[in-house]
Design a protein around this motif. Structure first.
Motif, short mmCIF file in Angstrom:
data_model
loop_
_atom_site.label_atom_id
_atom_site.label_comp_id
_atom_site.label_asym_id
_atom_site.label_seq_id
_atom_site.Cartn_x
_atom_site.Cartn_y
_atom_site.Cartn_z
N THR A 128 0.84 -1.20 0.00
CA THR A 128 0.00 0.00 0.00
C THR A 128 0.87 1.25 0.00
N LYS A 129 0.51 2.19 -0.85
CA LYS A 129 1.29 3.42 -0.99
C LYS A 129 0.39 4.65 -0.90
N ALA A 181 0.84 9.11 -1.31
CA ALA A 181 1.63 10.34 -1.45
C ALA A 181 1.09 11.31 -0.41
N THR A 185 3.96 2.37 2.55
CA THR A 185 5.03 3.05 1.83
C THR A 185 4.58 4.45 1.44
N VAL A 186 5.36 5.44 1.80
CA VAL A 186 5.10 6.80 1.33
C VAL A 186 5.77 6.95 -0.03
N SER A 187 4.97 6.98 -1.07
CA SER A 187 5.53 7.05 -2.42
C SER A 187 6.16 8.40 -2.71
N ALA A 188 5.68 9.45 -2.02
CA ALA A 188 6.23 10.80 -2.20
C ALA A 188 5.78 11.65 -1.03
N SER A 247 -2.01 12.96 -7.69
CA SER A 247 -0.61 12.95 -7.31
C SER A 247 -0.42 13.15 -5.81
N ASP A 250 -2.42 11.99 -2.05
CA ASP A 250 -3.47 11.17 -1.44
C ASP A 250 -3.92 11.69 -0.08
N ARG A 287 -6.00 1.89 1.01
CA ARG A 287 -5.53 3.26 1.26
C ARG A 287 -6.25 3.88 2.46
#
Length: 361
Positions: A61-62, A64, A86-89, A107, A109, A255
């Motif tokens: 799971t990601k 931003a 996971t923090v994608s950004a 882009s 979340d 999410r």
């Protein structure tokens, strides 16, 4: 479409706000920017349904997450090990219009803002929900005057040009300050600008006054105080800091579980910063924001201890009052804000911190 930032304020950017013209301007700007982003989809209109996931988010799971302070707090607070997804950004964006654009473009979340951007998002059809609340019972914005200005109090705002960002907290701070000073919106010129351009507008004299937060205010007065710029304090409070997310993120069980797991980390990070102010001043104000340690201490001393409401009723009432004030000025359509709050998350932040940091009804 690349975003170009500039310190120059063109005639088309700085304009006096009309009753509905600013909403139309803001809507066109946000929609236009989002349309230039690849893979843009309209945020889902359906409401989050079902029970809030209680377990850890599934592997992979990601999200931003546009919450810079939490990013800087996780490691020194010992919370990084508890990040269950996971923090994608970590987008370094804070302005409400930028966050709304990020939500539309998928882009971002999850983000942290004042209570105003969710009202603006609803006004332009972007479906979002508030999932956590911090209340701030002290004023956090000060009205900075242009160099050489004769403004000495809010009563002197009559006939002056005021920097006004409708989609951000600073916009409603202006409206509330005018109301408390007994002035109508028509008694001043509201100059439509994003808050990121307030400094340039003050420096150039394109506005006479604008609300600034810290550490921007300190940097500005350090540079222009010698030229007569001053900071005018008022009793106007911007009560809410919120975590909020697009409805489509909360409709995704994985999410939604990630958001649920993040809320306590956000609240605990704010408490850690309060209880470890020396380290936080060095980490954030000195190394990240570039102000002196002395100024960092002064800024922190002006803050109120973090408070997280057990019940959201007061916050919802405040948000409704704010939306009504914006509607009275013709900046957004009249709206019921109760559907901006995902009450499945109510009290989660408060439950994660010691009792001293909880606001009880």
């Amino acid at each position: 479409m690349p975003r170009h930032r500039t310190n120059d304020i063109s005639a088309t950017t700085a304009r006096t706000v009309g009753r509905r013209s600013f909403l139309a301007l803001a809507t066109g700007s946000v929609l236009g920017l989002a349309a230039c982003s690849p893979g843009v989809a309209t945020v889902a209109s359906s409401e989050p349904t079902g029970k809030l996931p209680s377990g850890a988010p599934p592997p992979g799971t990601k999200l931003a997450v546009a919450v810079r302070t939490t990013r800087l707090q996780l490691e020194p607070a010992g919370l990084k090990k508890d990040l269950a997804f996971t923090v994608s950004a970590w987008p370094n964006l804070t302005a409400g219009p930028d966050i709304i654009q990020g939500f539309r473009a998928q882009s971002i979340d999850l983000a942290s803002n004042a209570g105003i951007p969710p009202i603006q998002a609803k006004a332009i059809g972007v479906k979002t929900k508030i999932v956590a609340i911090q209340v701030r019972p002290r004023p956090i914005y000060t009205f900075a005057t242009a160099p050489g200005s004769s403004i000495a109090s809010a009563a002197d705002f009559r006939g002056r040009k005021i920097g006004f960002s409708q989609g951000q907290a600073q916009g409603v701070v202006v409206l509330r300050a005018l109301k408390e000073a007994g002035l109508k919106n028509s008694d001043v010129e509201l100059v439509a600008l994003p808050s990121t351009q307030f400094l340039t507008a003050l420096q150039s004299g394109q506005v006479d006054v604008a609300p600034l937060g810290e550490p921007t205010l300190t940097k500005y007065l350090d540079q222009y105080g010698k030229d007569g710029a001053i900071g005018l304090k008022t009793d106007v409070v911007d009560l809410l800091t919120v975590l909020w997310a697009p409805v489509e993120v909360l409709n995704d069980p994985a999410r939604a579980a990630a958001v649920r797991s993040f809320v306590p980390l956000w609240a605990k990070g704010l408490v850690w910063a309060w209880e470890n102010s020396d380290e936080w001043i060095d980490t954030y104000y000195v190394k990240d924001q570039g102000v002196s340690e002395a100024d960092g201490r002064r800024i922190v001393s002006s803050h109120h201890q973090p408070q997280f409401p057990v019940s959201w009723d007061k916050a919802i009432a405040w948000e409704q009052e704010t939306a009504d004030l914006m509607a009275e000025g013709g900046f957004v359509p009249k709206q019921d804000v109760s559907d901006l709050f995902d009450r499945r998350f109510e009290g989660l932040a408060a439950e994660s911190v010691p009792a001293a940091y909880r606001e009880t009804p």
